[in-house]
Structure formats: structure tokens, C-alpha cells
Design a protein around this motif. Structure first.
Motif, PDB file in Angstrom:
ATOM      1  N   ALA A 189       0.827  -1.211   0.000  1.00 46.66           N
ATOM      2  CA  ALA A 189       0.000   0.000   0.000  1.00 46.66           C
ATOM      3  C   ALA A 189       0.853   1.248   0.000  1.00 46.66           C
ATOM      4  CB  ALA A 189      -0.930  -0.017   1.212  1.00 46.66           C
ATOM      5  N   TYR A 228      -9.069  -2.415  -3.683  1.00 44.18           N
ATOM      6  CA  TYR A 228      -9.649  -2.764  -2.385  1.00 44.18           C
ATOM      7  C   TYR A 228     -10.555  -3.984  -2.510  1.00 44.18           C
ATOM      8  CZ  TYR A 228     -12.784  -2.429   1.648  1.00 44.18           C
ATOM      9  OH  TYR A 228     -13.543  -2.700   2.769  1.00 44.18           O
ATOM     10  N   LEU A 242      -9.895  -7.643  -0.870  1.00 44.36           N
ATOM     11  CA  LEU A 242     -10.798  -7.862   0.256  1.00 44.36           C
ATOM     12  C   LEU A 242     -10.930  -9.345   0.590  1.00 44.36           C
ATOM     13  CD1 LEU A 242     -12.592  -6.112   2.128  1.00 44.36           C
ATOM     14  CD2 LEU A 242     -14.487  -6.555   0.560  1.00 44.36           C
ATOM     15  N   TYR A 291     -10.167  -7.078   6.689  1.00 43.48           N
ATOM     16  CA  TYR A 291     -10.980  -5.936   6.266  1.00 43.48           C
ATOM     17  C   TYR A 291     -10.490  -4.641   6.915  1.00 43.48           C
ATOM     18  CZ  TYR A 291     -13.890 -10.013   5.247  1.00 43.48           C
ATOM     19  OH  TYR A 291     -14.349 -11.232   4.815  1.00 43.48           O
ATOM     20  N   LEU A 320      -7.077  -3.531   5.371  1.00 41.70           N
ATOM     21  CA  LEU A 320      -7.219  -2.817   4.097  1.00 41.70           C
ATOM     22  C   LEU A 320      -7.819  -1.433   4.289  1.00 41.70           C
ATOM     23  CD1 LEU A 320      -8.444  -5.695   1.753  1.00 41.70           C
ATOM     24  CD2 LEU A 320      -6.146  -4.737   1.948  1.00 41.70           C
ATOM     25  N   LEU A 344      -5.321   1.155   2.766  1.00 45.26           N
ATOM     26  CA  LEU A 344      -5.816   1.572   1.451  1.00 45.26           C
ATOM     27  C   LEU A 344      -6.864   2.677   1.539  1.00 45.26           C
ATOM     28  CD1 LEU A 344      -6.220  -1.733  -0.627  1.00 45.26           C
ATOM     29  CD2 LEU A 344      -4.528   0.066  -0.939  1.00 45.26           C
ATOM     30  N   LEU A 345      -7.905   2.444   2.358  1.00 43.71           N
ATOM     31  CA  LEU A 345      -9.033   3.378   2.367  1.00 43.71           C
ATOM     32  C   LEU A 345      -8.734   4.655   3.132  1.00 43.71           C
ATOM     33  CD1 LEU A 345     -12.130   1.021   2.808  1.00 43.71           C
ATOM     34  CD2 LEU A 345     -10.987   1.781   0.709  1.00 43.71           C
ATOM     35  N   PRO A 390     -15.301   2.432   4.328  1.00 43.94           N
ATOM     36  CA  PRO A 390     -15.824   1.783   3.106  1.00 43.94           C
ATOM     37  C   PRO A 390     -16.924   2.596   2.433  1.00 43.94           C
ATOM     38  CG  PRO A 390     -15.549   0.156   4.847  1.00 43.94           C
ATOM     39  CD  PRO A 390     -15.338   1.497   5.474  1.00 43.94           C
ATOM     40  N   THR A 421     -20.384  -0.844   1.345  1.00 37.79           N
ATOM     41  CA  THR A 421     -19.795  -0.421   0.063  1.00 37.79           C
ATOM     42  C   THR A 421     -20.854  -0.383  -1.028  1.00 37.79           C
ATOM     43  OG1 THR A 421     -19.082  -2.697  -0.428  1.00 37.79           O
ATOM     44  CG2 THR A 421     -17.472  -1.232   0.604  1.00 37.79           C
ATOM     45  N   SER A 478      -6.237   7.778  -4.920  1.00 38.02           N
ATOM     46  CA  SER A 478      -5.250   7.149  -4.044  1.00 38.02           C
ATOM     47  C   SER A 478      -4.061   8.060  -3.809  1.00 38.02           C
ATOM     48  CB  SER A 478      -4.780   5.823  -4.665  1.00 38.02           C
ATOM     49  OG  SER A 478      -4.310   6.032  -5.976  1.00 38.02           O
TER      50      SER A 478
END
Length: 495
Positions: free
Chosen positions: A59, A73, A77, A102, A105, A109-110, A169, A471, A495
Motif C-alpha cells: 500500500a 480494495y 478484500l 478488512y 485494508l 488503502l481506504l 468503506p 460499500t 489514491s
């Protein structure tokens, strides 16, 4: 590891002609290599913290170059089971956070994507969608209710958990998708992952072998966190990487709904049927009645919104009748019929348990009508629902919400989904200016959201269930926002 890699590479090889029409060839190759590398890391690390380091390193180094963070993502997942472990508190507290795939990530990532989106002036401001306020009110309510019995440290930890599990999410999904191309990449990542899980689930059913069971022990995690080997009739109920067969079927069902949009970009027709057939196989191989009913409902809702709805529904009914006749004739047909919802006799106690749960929960709900309670599981009415393994399984998300947060919480929770569904339907009717694909996307999203609302009536918000439906809700909000905008080019990176 070898079996998982062979299955994954085989599926990606077969599906490549379709997938490279959804994402460019370089992205497909990069995502394929990412899945393989993360699978190798999972099986070879022999330490969960080493695996966490590898994901975080990816990441930090590579994910920033991804223009479609939701696609990556969704792809990652389901690359690993969501087994949990505590992040040590370094002597300050017992533990900082319970970490799983979860939340990992969400952190690596999020969270960076959310910060970038928040700082960008072009990002849809919070509150521009009325669904935002429903979600925010629900999150504030359940966050405050966590302090009813918990101490300050535990309550703050729960707020962080809610942010990782729900807010991130929803926020990134609802703000990062700003063109049809962005939707295409994001939903392709979800479908790509679900297709590989389908192959693994089929092998688990055929060989009665959980492919990811032993890797949890190797990582130092609890291999029994998701229970042992469960069967429906003579067949093993598959877990793949999601830890539960009904959750896997639910994931495959959502991927099927997304693929109803993605197929618009796939030619020739046989590749469209290949994708639909593979995801239908995933739903079927889950051996779970809830996702079976949900997939059928999804198809009906999708068809009735489109052209020649009556003709297509009639054809669907005729196919079902023909399949029913064949099952009654074939030697193995009785086995399949016995597992079907409404008519099957295998594991009837599961259906009875769900009916009894609602009956037993009603007096408990009535006593704590508006804000629920923290000790509802100790209520004598629910004690009769204790199963053989000593737990009370609240196999109904809506019942779980109302028991914990009362009618106020249930109203906010259901209100967010109903409001999103109505807005997607309204946006679909005005989507013609964005092209035929935009109309199909609206049909697919409203059908998927409706099916999700149905299936969570049969399962609690365990494992991937809540992550996926938040999501889905976010993707629906993003679609409504896009349909309000003039047609534009590809969105910038989130990102």
C-alpha cells in the motif's frame, strides 16, 4: 497454496478475454500479479504480522500509483480469511485494536484515499446526499450506545472500529467513483475476486476440503474462529476466504449483480454468459438458501426494470420449470431438490430457528423499544435459542440492529437503504444522457441493493456481510451523484 494458485490462475486465464474488456491489459496483469503475490505472502509468511507488513508495504509503495483504489480494495478484500488478532497495547492498554483483513485494508488503502478525497475540492461534500445524514446519524447513535456498559477506553476503541468497518468503506466508495469508467474498474475488481472464490468454493464442495483452514494455524491465528467443517446433506458447505458459506453466497450474489452492468462492455455474447454462469455457479455452490433466494430476487428486480420485461420474465420462468422437471427425472435431482428453499427438507431446523428467533426477540424488543439494550442476549426469552455450541445466533441483521439500537437505530439503518434505493431508481430514469451503460448500471445497482436488503434478513452482520453492504450503499450514492453531473471524462486518482 498450490491448489489455490492453480485455481486462481486458471480462472483468470479463462476469464481474461472478458476482464481485459473491463480494465486495460496492464491493470489486469498488475491485479493478477497482486493476487498471486498476496496469496504467496499469506501462505508463506508463517506469521500474521509479517503478512500485515507485506500488505502495508504494498500500500505504501505501489497502491499510490493505482488510479482506481476501490478496484484494488475489492480485489484484495477476499484474498485472505478475516481471522482476527489483537494489536498489542504496548503496556498502555490491554490491546489497541482487533485487526483482520478488512480492517487492515481500511487502514492501509481506504484511510489514505479518504484523506486525499477529503482534501480535494472536487470531491462531493459530506451531506450533499441525504443518505449521508442517515448513515452519520446511525453511526453516531451506535457509537454513543457503546458507552452504556463499556469504559472510556473500550468505547473509544469501538468508535475507531466503527470508523474502519463502516465509515471508510462507505465514504471512499461514495466519493471516489466519478465516472462510468471508475465504476467499471471498481466493480470489475469485485467480480474478479468473486470469480476466483467460486473456483475455490466448488473444489471445497467436491473434495470436502477447506482450502484455507490450515493456513490460519500457520499464521498463528485461531483456525476454529469460523467453526469446523459444516455440511448440508452430504456436501461440505464452502468457506473459501470468507469464513462462512452463506456469506460466500452473499458475496457471489453481489458480484452477479455488478456483472449485470459489466457485461455491457463484454463481447461476444458467449463471454457474457461465461461471466454470468461462473458467478451463478458461485451462488449455487454456497449451498445456502438465503443467497439462492436473493439471486433469484436480484434477477427479477433487474429484469422488470428493463425492456421486454414480461418476455424475459416468462423465459426465466420457463427455464426454471424445465430445470425443475429435469431435477425430478435425474437420479441426483432429489438431492438438489431437498436442499432448495421452501420445498427442501434438508436442515429444516435452520428455517425453524430463524422463525423462532423473531418470535423470541419480539418481547425483548418491546421492553427496550427505542434504544435497545446491551444485555439482550441474557433475556430469558432468548435463552431458549441457545444452540448446541452454547451461543445464540442472531441470524437476522435487522433483529440484531433493533435489539442493540432499538427502533431509532433500525429506522436509521433501514432508512439509509430505502432512501438509496429510491434515489437510484429516480437517477436511473434520468440516466439516458449518460448513455445506455449508465441506465444498465442503475438497474444493476438497484437490483443488487434490493437483494442485499432481502438476504441480510437471513444472516447477521458477520464477517464480510456489513463491509459489503456499506460499500454497496456507497456505490449507489456515487451513482446518484454522477447522474446529477454533466457527462465528463475519467475521474482523477483517489489514491
Amino acid at each position: 497454496m498450490v491448489v489455490v494458485l492453480v485455481l486462481s490462475v486458471t480462472v483468470l486465464y479463462i476469464a481474461r478475454p472478458a476482464l481485459v474488456q473491463l480494465v486495460d491489459a496492464k491493470t489486469f496483469s498488475r491485479w493478477r500479479m497482486l493476487w498471486v503475490c498476496m496469496t504467496l505472502a499469506l501462505f508463506l509468511a508463517h506469521s500474521y504480522w509479517l503478512y500485515v507488513f507485506m500488505v502495508a508495504a504494498y500500500a505504501l509503495v505501489m497502491a499510490r500509483r493505482e488510479a482506481h483504489v476501490m478496484g484494488v480494495y475489492f480485489l484484495l478484500l477476499f484474498v485472505a480469511p478475516p481471522a482476527s488478532t489483537e494489536v498489542p497495547g504496548m503496556g498502555l492498554v490491554n490491546y489497541i485494536l482487533v485487526l483482520n483483513q478488512y480492517r487492515l485494508l481500511a487502514l492501509v488503502l481506504l484511510l489514505p484515499a479518504a484523506i486525499a478525497l477529503f482534501q480535494r475540492s472536487s470531491t462531493l461534500k459530506w451531506g450533499r446526499s441525504s443518505v449521508d445524514w442517515m448513515v452519520l446519524a446511525y453511526l453516531v447513535l451506535i457509537s454513543l450506545l457503546r458507552f452504556r456498559e463499556a469504559n472510556l477506553t473500550s468505547g473509544l476503541r469501538d468508535i475507531v472500529t466503527i470508523g474502519l468497518d463502516v465509515f471508510l468503506p462507505y465514504y471512499v466508495a461514495s466519493r471516489s467513483l466519478r465516472s462510468l469508467n471508475g465504476f467499471k474498474y471498481a466493480l470489475a475488481g469485485f467480480a474478479m475476486s468473486a470469480m476466483m472464490l467460486t473456483a475455490m468454493a466448488v473444489i471445497e464442495v467436491v473434495l470436502s476440503w477447506q482450502l484455507y483452514f490450515s493456513v490460519l494455524n500457520a499464521l498463528g491465528l485461531n483456525s476454529m474462529e469460523f467453526g469446523g467443517y459444516l455440511y448440508r446433506g452430504a456436501f461440505l458447505r464452502p468457506n473459501a476466504t470468507v469464513g462462512n458459506s452463506i456469506v460466500f453466497g452473499y458475496v457471489a450474489m453481489v458480484a452477479l449483480g455488478y456483472f449485470f452492468f459489466l457485461k455491457e462492455y463484454v463481447e461476444p455474447a458467449k463471454l457474457k454468459w461465461l461471466g454470468v454462469g461462473l458467478l451463478l455457479m458461485g451462488v449455487a455452490s454456497s449451498l445456502s438458501r438465503g443467497p439462492w433466494v436473493g439471486a433469484g430476487f436480484l434477477l427479477v428486480v433487474y429484469l422488470i426494470q428493463g425492456p421486454r420485461a414480461l418476455k424475459k420474465l416468462t423465459t426465466t420462468v420457463l427455464v426454471i420449470v424445465a430445470a425443475w422437471v429435469m431435477l425430478n427425472v435425474l437420479p441426483m435431482g432429489k438431492v438438489v431438490l431437498d436442499m432448495l428453499p421452501f420445498v427442501g427438507t434438508v436442515d429444516e431446523f435452520n428455517v425453524e430457528y430463524r422463525a423462532n428467533l423473531l418470535t423470541s426477540a419480539l418481547p425483548v424488543i418491546e421492553r427496550n423499544l427505542w434504544l435497545g439494550s446491551v444485555d439482550y442476549l441474557r433475556a430469558p426469552e432468548l435463552q431458549v435459542m441457545v444452540q448446541g455450541d452454547g451461543i445464540i445466533d442472531i441470524v437476522n441483521t435487522y433483529v440484531g440492529v433493533v435489539l442493540n439500537a432499538g427502533l431509532i437505530g433500525l429506522g436509521l439503518f433501514v432508512g439509509a437503504f430505502v432512501l438509496a434505493f429510491k434515489q437510484v431508481r429516480a437517477a436511473t430514469r434520468k440516466a439516458v444522457t449518460h448513455g445506455a451503460e449508465a441506465v444498465v448500471l442503475g438497474r444493476a445497482l438497484s437490483a443488487t441493493l434490493a437483494a442485499v436488503m432481502l438476504v441480510i434478513y437471513t444472516v447477521s452482520s458477520i464477517l464480510a456481510v456489513s463491509v459489503v453492504y456499506w460499500t454497496v450503499l456507497g456505490v449507489c450514492v456515487a451513482y446518484v451523484g454522477l447522474m446529477k453531473q454533466p457527462v465528463s471524462g475519467p475521474e482523477p486518482s483517489a489514491s
